[in-house]
Enzyme design. Sequence first.
Site, PDB file in Angstrom:
ATOM      1  N   SER A   8       0.835  -1.204   0.000  1.00  0.00           N
ATOM      2  CA  SER A   8       0.000   0.000   0.000  1.00  0.00           C
ATOM      3  C   SER A   8       0.870   1.254   0.000  1.00  0.00           C
ATOM      4  O   SER A   8       0.406   2.326  -0.374  1.00  0.00           O
ATOM      5  CB  SER A   8      -0.887   0.006   1.247  1.00  0.00           C
ATOM      6  OG  SER A   8      -0.062   0.033   2.396  1.00  0.00           O
ATOM      7  N   TYR A  39      -4.114   0.745   4.017  1.00  0.00           N
ATOM      8  CA  TYR A  39      -5.121  -0.289   3.744  1.00  0.00           C
ATOM      9  C   TYR A  39      -5.716  -0.850   5.042  1.00  0.00           C
ATOM     10  O   TYR A  39      -6.799  -1.411   5.037  1.00  0.00           O
ATOM     11  CB  TYR A  39      -4.466  -1.461   2.994  1.00  0.00           C
ATOM     12  CG  TYR A  39      -4.322  -1.297   1.504  1.00  0.00           C
ATOM     13  CD1 TYR A  39      -4.373  -0.050   0.884  1.00  0.00           C
ATOM     14  CD2 TYR A  39      -4.110  -2.421   0.707  1.00  0.00           C
ATOM     15  CE1 TYR A  39      -4.214   0.061  -0.485  1.00  0.00           C
ATOM     16  CE2 TYR A  39      -3.964  -2.313  -0.671  1.00  0.00           C
ATOM     17  CZ  TYR A  39      -4.009  -1.069  -1.265  1.00  0.00           C
ATOM     18  OH  TYR A  39      -3.859  -0.971  -2.620  1.00  0.00           O
ATOM     19  N   GLY A  40      -4.946  -0.732   6.113  1.00  0.00           N
ATOM     20  CA  GLY A  40      -5.287  -1.434   7.358  1.00  0.00           C
ATOM     21  C   GLY A  40      -6.578  -0.996   8.015  1.00  0.00           C
ATOM     22  O   GLY A  40      -7.061  -1.667   8.915  1.00  0.00           O
ATOM     23  N   CYS A  70       2.658  -7.019   1.688  1.00  0.00           N
ATOM     24  CA  CYS A  70       1.674  -6.303   2.495  1.00  0.00           C
ATOM     25  C   CYS A  70       0.834  -7.367   3.200  1.00  0.00           C
ATOM     26  O   CYS A  70       0.162  -8.165   2.538  1.00  0.00           O
ATOM     27  CB  CYS A  70       0.806  -5.446   1.575  1.00  0.00           C
ATOM     28  SG  CYS A  70      -0.566  -4.646   2.420  1.00  0.00           S
ATOM     29  N   ASN A  71       0.906  -7.382   4.514  1.00  0.00           N
ATOM     30  CA  ASN A  71       0.148  -8.392   5.265  1.00  0.00           C
ATOM     31  C   ASN A  71      -1.347  -8.169   5.154  1.00  0.00           C
ATOM     32  O   ASN A  71      -2.125  -9.119   5.143  1.00  0.00           O
ATOM     33  CB  ASN A  71       0.535  -8.350   6.743  1.00  0.00           C
ATOM     34  CG  ASN A  71       1.935  -8.859   6.941  1.00  0.00           C
ATOM     35  OD1 ASN A  71       2.136 -10.038   7.138  1.00  0.00           O
ATOM     36  ND2 ASN A  71       2.910  -7.976   6.837  1.00  0.00           N
ATOM     37  N   THR A  72      -1.733  -6.892   5.093  1.00  0.00           N
ATOM     38  CA  THR A  72      -3.155  -6.582   5.041  1.00  0.00           C
ATOM     39  C   THR A  72      -3.751  -7.161   3.757  1.00  0.00           C
ATOM     40  O   THR A  72      -4.798  -7.812   3.785  1.00  0.00           O
ATOM     41  CB  THR A  72      -3.353  -5.051   5.112  1.00  0.00           C
ATOM     42  OG1 THR A  72      -2.639  -4.569   6.255  1.00  0.00           O
ATOM     43  CG2 THR A  72      -4.809  -4.687   5.224  1.00  0.00           C
ATOM     44  N   GLU A 162       4.038   6.792   6.758  1.00  0.00           N
ATOM     45  CA  GLU A 162       3.808   7.347   5.407  1.00  0.00           C
ATOM     46  C   GLU A 162       3.994   8.870   5.398  1.00  0.00           C
ATOM     47  O   GLU A 162       4.425   9.438   4.411  1.00  0.00           O
ATOM     48  CB  GLU A 162       2.396   6.994   4.915  1.00  0.00           C
ATOM     49  CG  GLU A 162       2.204   5.522   4.576  1.00  0.00           C
ATOM     50  CD  GLU A 162       2.963   5.074   3.329  1.00  0.00           C
ATOM     51  OE1 GLU A 162       2.954   5.798   2.325  1.00  0.00           O
ATOM     52  OE2 GLU A 162       3.586   3.990   3.371  1.00  0.00           O
ATOM     53  N   CYS A 194       3.266  -6.460   9.860  1.00  0.00           N
ATOM     54  CA  CYS A 194       2.988  -5.413   8.862  1.00  0.00           C
ATOM     55  C   CYS A 194       4.351  -5.013   8.331  1.00  0.00           C
ATOM     56  O   CYS A 194       5.287  -4.793   9.117  1.00  0.00           O
ATOM     57  CB  CYS A 194       2.302  -4.216   9.518  1.00  0.00           C
ATOM     58  SG  CYS A 194       2.241  -2.749   8.461  1.00  0.00           S
ATOM     59  N   THR A 195       4.480  -4.927   7.005  1.00  0.00           N
ATOM     60  CA  THR A 195       5.814  -4.688   6.438  1.00  0.00           C
ATOM     61  C   THR A 195       6.322  -3.266   6.711  1.00  0.00           C
ATOM     62  O   THR A 195       7.506  -2.992   6.479  1.00  0.00           O
ATOM     63  CB  THR A 195       5.825  -4.979   4.926  1.00  0.00           C
ATOM     64  OG1 THR A 195       4.760  -4.239   4.304  1.00  0.00           O
ATOM     65  CG2 THR A 195       5.642  -6.463   4.654  1.00  0.00           C
ATOM     66  N   HIS A 196       5.447  -2.382   7.178  1.00  0.00           N
ATOM     67  CA  HIS A 196       5.931  -1.063   7.594  1.00  0.00           C
ATOM     68  C   HIS A 196       6.707  -1.135   8.923  1.00  0.00           C
ATOM     69  O   HIS A 196       7.565  -0.291   9.177  1.00  0.00           O
ATOM     70  CB  HIS A 196       4.767  -0.086   7.807  1.00  0.00           C
ATOM     71  CG  HIS A 196       4.195   0.494   6.548  1.00  0.00           C
ATOM     72  ND1 HIS A 196       3.466  -0.246   5.651  1.00  0.00           N
ATOM     73  CD2 HIS A 196       4.227   1.765   6.052  1.00  0.00           C
ATOM     74  CE1 HIS A 196       3.083   0.536   4.654  1.00  0.00           C
ATOM     75  NE2 HIS A 196       3.528   1.759   4.871  1.00  0.00           N
TER      76      HIS A 196
HETATM   77  N1  DGL Z   1       2.521  -2.675   4.907  1.00  0.00           N
HETATM   78  C1  DGL Z   1       1.184  -3.118   5.015  1.00  0.00           C
HETATM   79  C2  DGL Z   1       1.014  -4.403   5.758  1.00  0.00           C
HETATM   80  O1  DGL Z   1       1.956  -5.179   5.769  1.00  0.00           O
HETATM   81  C3  DGL Z   1       0.136  -2.143   4.884  1.00  0.00           C
HETATM   82  C4  DGL Z   1      -0.428  -1.415   5.913  1.00  0.00           C
HETATM   83  C5  DGL Z   1      -1.506  -0.440   5.578  1.00  0.00           C
HETATM   84  O2  DGL Z   1      -1.574   0.091   4.465  1.00  0.00           O
HETATM   85  O3  DGL Z   1      -2.287  -0.180   6.511  1.00  0.00           O
HETATM   86  O4  DGL Z   1      -0.011  -4.695   6.307  1.00  0.00           O
END
Ligand code: DGL
Length: 269
Positions: A8, A39-40, A70-72, A162, A194-196
């Site tokens: 995302s 996206y979360g 992206c885990n979401t 972000e 979450c990859t962030h």
């Molecule tokens: N990096 C994302 C994940 O791994 C996205 C998080 C998001 O957009 O809320 O879930």
Amino acid sequence: MAVGIFDSGLGGLTVLDAVASRLPDVDFAYFADSAHAPYGVRDADDVYELTTAAVARLFDHGCDLVILACNTASAAALRRMQESWVPEGKRVLGVFVPLIEALTERQWGDNSPPREVAVKHVALFATPATVSSRAFQRELAFRAIGVDVEAQSCGGVVDAIEEGDTILAEALVRSHVDALKRKMPHPEAAILGCTHYPLMQETFQAALGPDVAVYSQANLVAESLADYLVRHPGMTGGGGPAFYTTGHPGRVSDRATQFLRRRVQFQPA
Ligand code: DGL
């Protein structure tokens, strides 16, 4: 064809960095759906629509294989995409399974019945959508028994990252770790789901303490992709590295450069 890496926003760059250093001869095309991040906080249908639109663009750019970094999206959309959307000859993979295989000490493709594993108390930090999907617990239950998972939904962290607001992101991480510890005082392992969050890994580790093993996905996904490409050699080729965003390319490039500590130039998706 480059291998596509989708997120995302900026979080998937943690995965991109790891896969690019593990597989230096493979070209990667990165897609950040910055205009629609985070996206979360979206529902599953919304995440599905946005993820399929983004992955379709990566297919248009010549990718045959796309990793949902992206885990979401992996939690809310991947299974539906694999069952009814992915075109013939294309592949879409997620980031959940490599992590769970590492936690449960399994090799790729080990489909033996669930068994007892060393860790018993696991903290999961993820977005609200990933937590409410319970996808992590579902995948874990296929492989392990007797593991107590306490999930902490980390509202606000992705937005702060972000926005490039590191101070706010750190404060939010500390407060989410405190909230988790009130529910599970002594986790043995913590999953950054979450990859962030690897961009805040030091803050997570400091707040959790040195005795907690923190699992983040980047290196696990890199190993798993390397293994996949040995088994599917036709999925890579030339194409050159590229970075696409649905957001403002200048702003996204500046934030990415700040986090990766090397210049990254995004172009319109
Ligand atoms: N990096 C994302 C994940 O791994 C996205 C998080 C998001 O957009 O809320 O879930």
